[in-house]
Design a protein around this motif. Structure first.
Motif, PDB file in Angstrom:
ATOM      1  N   SER A 112      30.791  45.554  32.667  1.00 21.62           N
ATOM      2  CA  SER A 112      30.118  46.549  33.329  1.00 21.62           C
ATOM      3  C   SER A 112      31.206  46.403  34.652  1.00 21.62           C
ATOM      4  N   LYS A 113      32.334  46.722  35.431  1.00 16.49           N
ATOM      5  CA  LYS A 113      33.554  47.172  36.258  1.00 16.49           C
ATOM      6  C   LYS A 113      33.345  45.536  36.793  1.00 16.49           C
ATOM      7  N   GLN A 114      34.162  44.522  37.097  1.00 18.44           N
ATOM      8  CA  GLN A 114      33.992  43.673  38.038  1.00 18.44           C
ATOM      9  C   GLN A 114      34.835  43.663  39.116  1.00 18.44           C
ATOM     10  N   HIS A 115      35.690  44.405  39.658  1.00 16.48           N
ATOM     11  CA  HIS A 115      36.113  44.460  40.578  1.00 16.48           C
ATOM     12  C   HIS A 115      36.040  46.182  41.137  1.00 16.48           C
ATOM     13  N   LEU A 116      35.600  46.076  42.656  1.00 16.81           N
ATOM     14  CA  LEU A 116      35.232  47.465  43.026  1.00 16.81           C
ATOM     15  C   LEU A 116      36.123  48.154  42.925  1.00 16.81           C
ATOM     16  N   HIS A 117      37.228  49.412  43.599  1.00 20.87           N
ATOM     17  CA  HIS A 117      37.695  50.482  43.843  1.00 20.87           C
ATOM     18  C   HIS A 117      36.939  50.075  45.857  1.00 20.87           C
ATOM     19  N   LEU A 142      38.187  43.914  27.297  1.00 22.12           N
ATOM     20  CA  LEU A 142      38.115  45.287  27.847  1.00 22.12           C
ATOM     21  C   LEU A 142      38.525  44.988  29.394  1.00 22.12           C
ATOM     22  N   ALA A 143      38.313  46.244  30.066  1.00 23.60           N
ATOM     23  CA  ALA A 143      38.747  46.392  31.586  1.00 23.60           C
ATOM     24  C   ALA A 143      38.470  48.065  31.954  1.00 23.60           C
ATOM     25  N   VAL A 144      37.871  48.269  33.241  1.00 18.74           N
ATOM     26  CA  VAL A 144      37.306  49.762  33.892  1.00 18.74           C
ATOM     27  C   VAL A 144      38.010  49.413  35.171  1.00 18.74           C
ATOM     28  N   CYS A 145      39.115  50.286  34.812  1.00 13.17           N
ATOM     29  CA  CYS A 145      39.808  50.348  36.211  1.00 13.17           C
ATOM     30  C   CYS A 145      40.401  49.541  37.100  1.00 13.17           C
ATOM     31  N   ALA A 146      40.468  49.218  38.040  1.00  8.99           N
ATOM     32  CA  ALA A 146      40.028  48.077  39.622  1.00  8.99           C
ATOM     33  C   ALA A 146      40.089  46.871  38.506  1.00  8.99           C
ATOM     34  N   ASP A 147      39.836  46.608  38.206  1.00  9.49           N
ATOM     35  CA  ASP A 147      39.739  46.081  36.776  1.00  9.49           C
ATOM     36  C   ASP A 147      41.136  44.689  37.073  1.00  9.49           C
ATOM     37  N   PHE A 148      41.840  45.510  35.836  1.00  7.21           N
ATOM     38  CA  PHE A 148      43.178  44.831  36.071  1.00  7.21           C
ATOM     39  C   PHE A 148      44.187  45.281  36.896  1.00  7.21           C
ATOM     40  N   SER A 149      43.902  45.920  38.656  1.00 10.51           N
ATOM     41  CA  SER A 149      44.840  45.294  39.166  1.00 10.51           C
ATOM     42  C   SER A 149      44.620  44.051  40.113  1.00 10.51           C
ATOM     43  N   HIS A 150      43.728  43.181  39.433  1.00  5.44           N
ATOM     44  CA  HIS A 150      43.416  41.974  39.478  1.00  5.44           C
ATOM     45  C   HIS A 150      44.422  40.820  38.064  1.00  5.44           C
ATOM     46  N   ALA A 151      45.045  40.010  38.591  1.00  3.25           N
ATOM     47  CA  ALA A 151      46.318  39.658  37.629  1.00  3.25           C
ATOM     48  C   ALA A 151      45.178  38.819  36.864  1.00  3.25           C
ATOM     49  N   SER A 152      44.098  37.767  37.252  1.00  2.00           N
ATOM     50  CA  SER A 152      43.348  37.556  36.852  1.00  2.00           C
ATOM     51  C   SER A 152      42.325  37.242  36.086  1.00  2.00           C
ATOM     52  N   HIS A 153      42.300  38.783  36.228  1.00  2.00           N
ATOM     53  CA  HIS A 153      41.341  39.531  34.610  1.00  2.00           C
ATOM     54  C   HIS A 153      42.549  39.642  33.326  1.00  2.00           C
ATOM     55  N   ALA A 154      43.504  40.032  33.778  1.00  2.00           N
ATOM     56  CA  ALA A 154      44.420  40.018  32.467  1.00  2.00           C
ATOM     57  C   ALA A 154      44.359  38.773  31.745  1.00  2.00           C
ATOM     58  N   ALA A 155      44.633  37.774  32.380  1.00  2.00           N
ATOM     59  CA  ALA A 155      45.339  36.157  31.877  1.00  2.00           C
ATOM     60  C   ALA A 155      43.818  35.711  31.671  1.00  2.00           C
ATOM     61  N   ALA A 156      42.429  36.388  32.074  1.00  2.00           N
ATOM     62  CA  ALA A 156      40.923  35.458  31.188  1.00  2.00           C
ATOM     63  C   ALA A 156      41.098  36.230  30.453  1.00  2.00           C
ATOM     64  N   ALA A 157      41.875  37.868  30.086  1.00  2.00           N
ATOM     65  CA  ALA A 157      41.535  38.152  28.476  1.00  2.00           C
ATOM     66  C   ALA A 157      42.279  37.338  27.575  1.00  2.00           C
ATOM     67  N   ALA A 158      43.512  37.205  28.352  1.00  2.00           N
ATOM     68  CA  ALA A 158      44.902  35.955  27.358  1.00  2.00           C
ATOM     69  C   ALA A 158      44.007  34.714  26.899  1.00  2.00           C
ATOM     70  N   VAL A 164      44.755  42.716  22.419  1.00  2.00           N
ATOM     71  CA  VAL A 164      44.426  43.862  23.227  1.00  2.00           C
ATOM     72  C   VAL A 164      43.968  43.739  23.983  1.00  2.00           C
ATOM     73  N   TYR A 165      44.006  44.323  24.889  1.00  2.00           N
ATOM     74  CA  TYR A 165      43.498  44.511  26.238  1.00  2.00           C
ATOM     75  C   TYR A 165      43.697  45.982  26.290  1.00  2.00           C
ATOM     76  N   ALA A 166      42.069  46.784  27.180  1.00  2.00           N
ATOM     77  CA  ALA A 166      42.214  47.823  26.832  1.00  2.00           C
ATOM     78  C   ALA A 166      41.171  48.335  27.972  1.00  2.00           C
ATOM     79  N   ALA A 167      41.418  49.900  28.756  1.00  2.00           N
ATOM     80  CA  ALA A 167      41.396  50.235  29.727  1.00  2.00           C
ATOM     81  C   ALA A 167      40.900  50.932  29.892  1.00  2.00           C
ATOM     82  N   GLY A 168      40.141  51.417  30.878  1.00  2.00           N
ATOM     83  CA  GLY A 168      39.213  52.744  30.997  1.00  2.00           C
ATOM     84  C   GLY A 168      39.276  53.435  31.937  1.00  2.00           C
ATOM     85  N   VAL A 169      40.573  54.394  32.229  1.00  2.00           N
ATOM     86  CA  VAL A 169      40.318  54.349  34.199  1.00  2.00           C
ATOM     87  C   VAL A 169      40.430  55.427  34.301  1.00  2.00           C
ATOM     88  N   LEU A 170      40.836  55.904  35.980  1.00  2.00           N
ATOM     89  CA  LEU A 170      41.163  57.317  36.828  1.00  2.00           C
ATOM     90  C   LEU A 170      42.817  56.967  37.403  1.00  2.00           C
TER      91      LEU A 170
END
Length: 252
Positions: A112-117, A142-158, A164-170
């Protein structure tokens, strides 16, 4: 290093047409199986469209029977599919922006998307994320859209060991350059392959930029869709490295 084939489904969603969108997802899953894809990721809220005004009405519990045909197909053809859907974790709980993992083994996972737009909080509550996926020896976050706008989200994945970091987006045209620069930067910074599955057409009053893409762990582009439309971006890894392809998928 074991072979791996992943893909971004640049699907087109029709507003609120759950049955029709399920049929379109089935076309993509079948096409993915033909390409030997092991993991297929769809855009944010792909099964309903990015329709905030309909989300409360259309939200389902993750194991709702209406998604069983998709789950059955994913299992039958051996493709793990990540589909976008407004969800409730119980009948009376808040609506979340969900990415449901329909496992090739018949399992069901929930992200479920953590960081809302900004503006999404009117309809949706922040989610709790979800556990990484494992395919063979690979860990996928996984990430959903605005999740990846937070650098901490990708860092936590690493930090979780994701390769692999996979994002479904608009993502619209106005945001495409900045957003893809972020994603490409995460690939190089964290040595992760980064997949971005964008909508193939307009949804929720927004004109998607399309151009779904996959970047290698050094930040170099493996493959990207050409503009909008119903397309699948495929990346394959073998002993010689990564190669990419773009496949047109006829809408249902």
């Amino acid at each position: 290093m074991f072979p791996l084939t992943i893909a971004a489904a640049q699907s087109i969603s029709i507003a609120g047409d759950l049955a029709g969108n399920i049929a379109r997802h089935q076309r993509f899953i079948a096409a993915a199986a033909e390409q030997g894809v092991q993991l297929l990721v769809f855009p944010e809220l792909s099964l309903t469209g990015y329709e905030r005004g309909l989300a409360d009405e259309l939200a389902i519990v993750p194991d709702a029977a209406i998604l069983q045909p998709l789950r059955d197909l994913a299992r039958a053809v051996g493709v793990t599919a990540v589909v976008g859907m407004p969800i409730r974790l119980s009948d009376n709980s808040p609506v979340l922006i969900g990415a449901l993992v329909l496992g090739a083994d018949g399992s069901l996972g929930v992200y479920s998307k953590q960081h809302l737009h900004p503006g999404e909080e009117v309809v949706f509550a922040p989610g709790a994320g979800g556990e990484p996926l494992t395919i063979g020896t690979d860990t996928i976050a996984l990430a959903v859209c605005a999740d990846f706008s937070h650098a901490s989200h990708a860092a936590a994945a690493a930090c979780q060991g994701a390769g692999v970091y996979a994002a479904g987006v608009l993502i619209t045209e106005n945001g495409y350059v900045a957003d893809t620069a972020l994603l490409q930067g995460y690939a190089a910074e964290h040595a992760m392959v980064v997949l971005m599955a964008n909508h193939g057409g307009a949804t929720g009053g927004w004109a998607s930029a399309g151009r779904s893409a996959i970047w290698a762990s050094d930040g170099l582009l493996i493959a990207a869709a050409t503009g909008t439309g119903s397309q699948m971006v495929v990346a394959r890894r073998n002993s010689e490295g990564w190669s990419g392809a773009v496949v047109a998928v006829e809408p249902a």
